[in-house]
Every structure is written in structure tokens, then in C-alpha cells.
Design a protein around this motif. Structure first.
Motif, PDB file in Angstrom:
ATOM      1  N   ALA A   1       0.833  -1.212   0.000  1.00 55.26           N
ATOM      2  CA  ALA A   1       0.000   0.000   0.000  1.00 55.26           C
ATOM      3  C   ALA A   1       0.860   1.251   0.000  1.00 55.26           C
ATOM      4  N   ASN A   2       0.428   2.257  -0.722  1.00 51.46           N
ATOM      5  CA  ASN A   2       1.026   3.584  -0.619  1.00 51.46           C
ATOM      6  C   ASN A   2       0.102   4.424   0.247  1.00 51.46           C
ATOM      7  N   VAL A   3       0.678   4.952   1.327  1.00 52.20           N
ATOM      8  CA  VAL A   3      -0.150   5.653   2.302  1.00 52.20           C
ATOM      9  C   VAL A   3       0.390   7.053   2.555  1.00 52.20           C
ATOM     10  N   SER A   4      -0.495   8.032   2.546  1.00 50.68           N
ATOM     11  CA  SER A   4      -0.120   9.357   3.031  1.00 50.68           C
ATOM     12  C   SER A   4      -1.320   9.944   3.762  1.00 50.68           C
ATOM     13  N   VAL A   5      -1.093  10.973   4.527  1.00 50.37           N
ATOM     14  CA  VAL A   5      -2.215  11.675   5.141  1.00 50.37           C
ATOM     15  C   VAL A   5      -2.064  13.161   4.834  1.00 50.37           C
TER      16      VAL A   5
END
Lengths: 661, 99
Positions: free
Chosen positions: A218-222
Motif C-alpha cells: 500500500a502507498n499511504v499518506s495523510v
């Protein structure tokens, strides 16, 4: 309140403030017999390094030759995922060093992938409505080969050695990359579930996570909610179960939000989900820039997928979950939720359709498949394919319900036996001697026995203190071992209670008026319900009706009958400020309602069972006279109209009768 | 000079190569002269020519693949014949350190 906030509270607050942005990279093993670039078997679980050859061992001089079936399956997936399949795509070498990659490069696709610009629809959120629909973009789908398998643990020298099995090396994979369209770990879960479901429907992969044929990164950012630009992302690897996927994402989202909230910065890096610690950990590779030095694979020609071939493959795509669900809703009249459950897999949908078709009742079939069948399979830890009850057998049981041979309740018992023993519904019914009793005379006989055996309950019922219908039905079902047809029991119970009331009435009538009226038989419409006769055998019809007061009235009148004062609120209620008028009105209405019907033969008698007891006979008499006076003015089809009352403070008789006309 | 020592060390690191100072200097010179030679090609205008990574570019589709038939692989013994070290039917390598 100065209580310290719990971690959960803090995370909840951060969730409000920051929005996650997630994209998934999913690798699925394509179902082929041989590997993507050589003829070695793709079988799982063979002894290590036995499905290997010069090509997948990376020996010098060996040349790859593309497996046509791998391409066909990837194209099939791409089309089903609404991708545009490129007529020409190209393989490229991705260079990196790792012991399970013997060539020193992985053959993949880079700037010219097999397919692009797809999407699928997910339904997020639970519930009978099936949640909200959302379209998730698919950036690309490309072909590549798998690497071998490194085993880091489990051998005596594992502390210093890694073991490598190259059976997997060269197994065909499709990598499916989503757009960063997912906004929560739940959506990521829903996306992966839907993707898996589609791929299973297509039969392009078995999607077995335990065996590594479905893997997910998964590529995750917030970013602060409301901000348009994406934040810095991390790549989370090792999300190899649906359970871990959501946990790992939630952890990573929380971690990033906390870093940002504390004024820190997110570092672009690869992080590994550790199932033991339930955390993501930065990998040491972060100080090395990833430079895979992609370049076109010179050993393979560009891949051409012609329009004609695409079309040919498109023809092989089966009905997909979405379309099937719509058809189930429209064709079978199922709810969205039911349709979703029943289309979870092709096998289940197929099973259901067979049951629905053969039994001829789609909704009944849906209930039985979803509740009884899935429940039993689940409890037994069996798959649908292992079900001891075939669709034909289940349909056979539903037929027995539909033709009234067994009740729904009995059918559950029959199903349990079928599930345990694999017998047909008819065989179980025969073996247990089960047969729903639908015969009126048989049920009536039992109902009579039950009423006769419970005189106290009958008095309570006729006295209106409480309805004992449930009690009587229960007794009848018990006496018939649950085999009586429930609607029939209800119908006949009502009739037989009326008949019992009539008997009480005539017993009293015979006492007072020295008559000898006796029950002869039940009438059949348009005859009155009951036929009685005098000593000489002259028959006459009798109808019985029962009156009811509403709850407030009933309570008040009961209190009055027991010499209790009514509460002030009750007294102020206009409706029952005059209790005698309430009685009168109710009684009168009961007679008039019954008077609408037309009966064959001589005018019958009408007995009104008045369900609320009065204090004494004189009071009852007064009301009876008053009602009688009013009835004189109306036409009635009845020879005589009588009221039957329970009178509370009369010593000799519990019931008293009053002639109204 | 277009190739620097930094370029050489970067490429060496990606290739898992350890070079000493003398080797590094030699590769700087060698790579630079190779690239300079190739540079000559840029004198031609190739803007209208599609880059070619593979020969037989116009091959018929059928030449590019095989049907999905499996064939027995090497026996394990043969697969592992070149392994410097082996155990439990597998290649054995120095503990992998993720990098």
C-alpha cells in the motif's frame, strides 16, 4: 473534567483532523500450468528447486519465451477491470540484487504496460442497503515474473544463512495498481475484497493469500482535511492477509498523523508491517535511492495484443458480481443485501440459482441458502463444494414446505438431518414419520382435547383478562410434535374456543330454561358456524362472536369490577367516564357487525361473548336491557341474540346469560 | 570529461562492486571514452526514427509466445549443481541483509 485522553481518543481526534490517501498495489498469480517465460510447472508445494530450468534459474544464455495463456488471463482481468488494453506493450528489466532473483533483474513492464485507465466500483459501509457506491480508479495492470522464495527462519543455521527455493521464480503475475482514490482502511479492504471477487469470477487467479497468489502493498499518506495536495507517502509492504491490511493501514495512518500533528515531517520510505509487534517498521533500504535502471528487455519482442484477440477474450468474460447482483435484485426480487451475499462467489450464486429455479420460490430459496445452508456450512467448517446438501436436495425440501407437507419449523429439523446424513428431504420426512397435519378433523380433535384439558385457561381467555391464544397454540403444537399446520391451528382454535363458549352458554340456558339444546356438528358455510338441536332433534344454527375493549378501557373496567378506584386521569377520559355506555356501545357494535352476514337456513342464534366482567347480574341486566332496546330498532338476521358474561361476585355461576333480542 | 568519479561509484554501488581508487580512476576514463564514442551517433538526426530495443520488431504476433504446456524441470540435484552451498534441497546463501 481533567481526565487524560486515551490513545484511542487521541487517534480518533487525529482521524477527524487528517484524511488518509491510500493506493494499493496488488500482485496476483495468474492461473497457468507453466511459468511465464519457460515450461516449468507452477504447481505449489512441490519439493524445492524441482520446477526449475535454465531460464528460471537465470543460467547464462537461456532465453525467455512468453506464455500466451498468461497474456490471455491478464488481458481478461484488464478488460473486466475496465482497463484500456494497449495494442503494443513492452517488457523491461528491473535491476536489483537479491538472492531469490537469480538473473539480477526481474522481467516486468515499465513505461508501456499491458493495460491502463481502469476502474471498479466498491460498496463501502455495511448494512442492508449495502452502503455507498464509489468508483476506484485502476492506474495500470502489467505482466511480470515472480521471484523465488527466501526462507530466513526455521533451519539450524538460519541465524547466518538464508535458504532459497526457485520453484516460484518465473511464475506469472499481474500487478494491478490502483489510483490513490481510497480514503480509509475500510475502503482499502472493500477494494481488495471486490478485486479478489472479480478475479475469482474470471478464473484468472485462485487469489490464495496463504499460498502467496494474492499479495498487497500500500502507498499511504495523510493530509489535513480540506487540503488538496497529497502528503508525502510511505510504501507499506507485507500486507498479506485481509486482517493485517486494515490493521497495518490504521497503524500507519495513525503514525503519520501523529508525526504531522507534532510538527514533524514524513519521510518517503518503505515500511514493513510486522505481524508480531503490530507495527510498521522502516526498512534499512531507505538510505539507498531505489534505482532499478529499467530498460527494455532485449530478449523479448514487444507484446502485441490485437483487437481481434481482445474481442475473443472479451467473449469469455462471465457475468461479473455487479451485473449478477443487479439481475438477482430485478429478476428474483431480492434485497440489495441478499443479492450481495448470494453473489459473493460464483459457486454460491450458482447454487442459489439452482435452488431458486427448482423450488420455484426465489425468496424462500434465498432465505434457506443464506440462513440455514450457510449457517450449517459455517458451523461445520465446510465449504460450499463440500456441502452434504445438494441444490436439488434443498429445492426438494422447499417443495415440501410449499406444498404444505412440512411447516417451516419442521423443515429446519429435516434440514439438519439432511445435512448430517445426506439423505433427501422426502427420505427424512418418511423416516421420521413427519408429516404436517393439515387435516381439519385431526387438528380440531387435538384442539378440542387441549381446550377441554385446560378449563382455567379457557375462563381466563373468555374473561378477557388476557389472551391465551398463544398458550393454546403451544399446547396443540406440543401435542402434535410440531406437525400441525400453524395457520390451520390458529383458525380452528378460534372456532373451537367459540364452540366452547357456546357450550357454556347452552349449559346455562338449559339450566335456567329447562331446555336440552345440544351440539350436533360444525356448520359449513354459508351455514352458521355451529349447529345445535333440541330434544326432538330439530336443528338450529348458532353464531358466536367475541367483543374486545381497548386496553385503557379494559384496565379501568377491571379495576372497577374489583372495587378499585380508577385513577383521576382515567376518570377524566371522556370515552369511559360512563362505563355503562362503553359496555353498551361495544356490545351493540358487536351485534351489528355480525348482523351483516347472510346465513343459509332458518335465522340462527347469536351469542356475544362479552369479555369484561361486571360486578353483578343486576348491572349486567341493566346494560343488556339497554342494548336490547336499541336493537329493537334495527333489522337483524338472528332469531335470538344473547350475551354471555363472566360475573365476578356471583357465588353459583361464573357465567351469566342475558337475552338481548 | 562527462563521467565523474561520483558516477562510477554510484553505478558500482548499484552493481554491488567494490572498487579501489586505481580501479575507479580507470573506469572513469574507460566509461568516458566509450560514451564519447557513442556520442558520435548523435551527429545523425534520428528524431524521426523509432527507438529500437529489439530486433525483429515487425515479427508476426505468433513468433512471440508459446502455448501453456508444462515440461518437467531439472531434477533437484541438477538445479543445485552450481550452488556454492546447499541444504534441505535449497540454495544456501549468506544471511540476507535487506538493503
Amino acid at each position: 473534567m481533567g481526565a487524560t485522553k486515551s490513545t484511542a481518543d487521541i487517534l480518533e481526534a487525529l482521524k477527524e483532523k487528517y484524511e488518509p490517501v491510500i493506493g494499493l498495489e496488488v500482485h496476483v498469480q495468474l492461473l497457468t500450468r507453466s511459468k511465464i517465460f519457460c515450461a516449468c510447472s507452477t504447481r505449489f508445494g512441490d519439493p524445492p528447486n524441482t520446477n526449475t530450468c535454465p531460464v528460471c534459474l537465470g543460467l547464462p544464455g537461456a532465453l525467455p519465451v512468453l506464455n500466451r495463456e498468461a497474456v490471455a488471463k491478464a488481458v481478461k482481468a484488464a478488460l473486466a477491470l475496465n482497463c484500456r488494453v494497449n495494442r503494443l506493450s513492452r517488457f523491461a528489466r528491473k535491476n536489483y540484487f537479491y538472492p531469490d532473483l537469480p538473473k539480477g533483474y526481474q522481467i516486468s513492464q515499465f513505461d508501456q504496460p499491458l493495460a491502463e485507465h481502469g476502474w471498479i466500483v466498491i460498496r463501502t459501509g455495511e448494512g442492508p442497503q449495502g452502503g455507498i457506491e464509489k468508483r476506484i480508479g485502476i492506474t495500470r495492470l502489467h505482466l511480470e515474473e515472480d521471484a523465488g522464495k527466501s526462507i530466513h527462519d526455521g533451519y539450524p543455521d538460519s541465524y547466518e544463512k538464508t535458504y532459497v527455493d526457485l520453484n516460484r521464480s518465473g511464475v506469472p503475475l499481474a500487478e494491478i495498481v490502483s489510483e490513490p482514490d481510497l480514503r480509509s482502511s475500510e475502503e482499502a479492504y472493500d477494494y481488495l475484497t471486490r478485486l479478489k471477487q472479480i478475479l475469482l469470477y474470471l478464473g484468472v487467479s485462485d487469489c490464495n493469500m496463504e499460498e502467496g497468489s494474492l499479495r498487497c502493498d500500500a502507498n499511504v499518506s495523510v493530509r489535513p482535511r480540506g487540503q488538496k495536495e497529497f502528503g508525502v507517502k510511505t510504501e507499506v509492504k507485507n500486507l498479506n492477509s485481509f486482517r493485517y491490511l486494515q490493521r497495518a493501514l490504521d497503524y500507519e495512518i495513525g503514525r503519520q498523523a501523529q508525526v504531522l500533528d507534532g510538527g514533524g515531517k514524513i519521510e518517503q520510505e518503505t515500511r514493513l508491517w510486522n505481524t508480531q509487534t503490530q507495527r510498521t517498521m522502516g526498512m534499512r533500504s531507505k538510505e539507498y535511492a531505489h534505482d532499478y535502471r529499467y530498460f527494455p528487455e532485449p530478449d523479448l519482442l514487444p507484446l502485441v495484443v490485437s483487437e481481434a484477440w481482445q474481442e475473443e477474450i472479451r467473449q469469455t468474460i462471465p457475468e461479473l458480481p455487479d451485473a449478477k447482483q443487479r439481475r438477482f435484485i430485478e429478476g428474483y426480487g431480492l434485497s440489495t443485501y441478499d443479492a450481495e451475499v448470494l453473489t459473493a462467489t460464483q459457486e454460491l450464486a450458482g447454487y442459489y440459482e439452482q435452488v431458486a429455479g427448482k423450488s420455484g420460490d426465489a425468496k424462500l430459496a434465498a432465505n434457506w441458502v443464506m440462513v440455514e445452508l450457510l449457517g450449517a456450512l459455517n458451523a461445520a467448517g465446510k465449504t460450499l463444494a463440500e456441502s452434504p446438501v445438494s441444490p436439488e436436495a434443498l429445492a426438494g425440501l422447499l417443495e415440501l414446505i410449499r406444498d404444505g407437507t412440512v411447516s417451516g419449523k419442521m423443515a429446519k429439523g429435516v434440514f439438519e438431518r439432511m445435512f448430517a446424513g445426506g439423505a433427501s428431504a422426502r427420505a427424512v420426512v418418511a423416516e421420521l414419520g413427519l408429516k404436517q397435519i393439515t387435516d381439519d378433523d385431526e387438528i380440531r380433535r387435538v384442539v378440542r382435547q387441549v381446550i377441554a384439558a385446560n378449563p382455567k385457561q379457557l375462563d381466563q381467555d373468555l374473561g378477557g383478562k388476557k389472551s391465551l391464544e398463544g398458550f393454546f397454540v403451544g399446547q396443540v403444537m406440543k401435542a402434535t410434535r410440531g406437525q400441525a399446520n400453524p395457520p390451520k391451528v390458529n383458525e380452528l382454535l378460534k372456532k373451537e374456543v367459540e364452540r366452547a363458549a357456546a357450550d357454556i352458554f347452552f349449559t346455562r340456558h338449559n339450566e335456567i330454561h329447562s331446555t336440552a339444546y345440544a351440539f350436533v356438528r360444525n356448520g359449513s358455510p354459508p351455514e352458521p358456524d355451529l349447529i345445535y338441536a333440541d330434544k326432538a332433534g330439530k336443528e338450529f344454527g348458532v353464531e358466536v362472536t367475541r367483543t374486545y375493549l381497548n386496553k385503557g378501557e379494559a384496565k379501568f373496567l377491571w379495576d372497577k369490577a374489583r372495587k378499585k378506584q380508577g385513577s383521576p386521569q382515567v376518570w377524566t377520559s371522556g370515552v369511559i367516564s360512563q362505563p355503562d355506555q362503553v359496555y353498551e356501545g361495544t356490545l351493540l357494535n358487536a351485534v351489528l357487525a355480525k348482523g351483516q352476514k347472510i346465513y343459509s337456513g332458518a335465522p340462527p342464534w347469536l351469542i356475544v361473548v362479552f369479555e369484561y366482567p361486571l360486578g353483578d347480574t343486576s348491572e349486567a341486566n341493566m346494560i343488556a336491557n339497554s342494548v336490547a332496546a336499541k336493537l329493537k330498532e334495527t333489522l337483524s338476521p338472528f332469531a335470538q341474540v344473547w350475551a354471555l358474561w363472566q360475573v365476578t361476585n356471583v357465588l353459583t355461576a361464573q357465567y351469566e346469560i342475558f337475552r338481548l333480542t | 570529461m562527462r563521467i565523474t568519479e561520483k558516477d562510477v561509484l554510484y553505478v558500482a554501488a548499484l552493481g554491488n562492486l567494490e572498487l579501489d581508487a586505481a580501479e575507479t580512476a580507470r573506469f572513469v576514463a574507460d566509461l568516458d571514452s566509450i560514451l564519447s564514442y557513442v556520442e558520435k551517433l548523435n551527429e545523425l538526426d534520428t528524431s524521426a526514427v523509432e527507438p529500437m530495443a529489439q530486433v525483429l520488431y515487425d515479427a508476426p504476433e505468433t513468433l512471440t509466445w508459446r502455448d501453456d504446456h508444462e515440461r518437467p524441470g531439472f531434477p533437484q540435484e541438477k538445479s543445485l549443481a552450481n550452488a556454492p552451498e546447499r541444504g534441505a534441497g535449497q540454495f544456501k546463501v549468506a544471511k540476507v541483509i535487506e538493503r
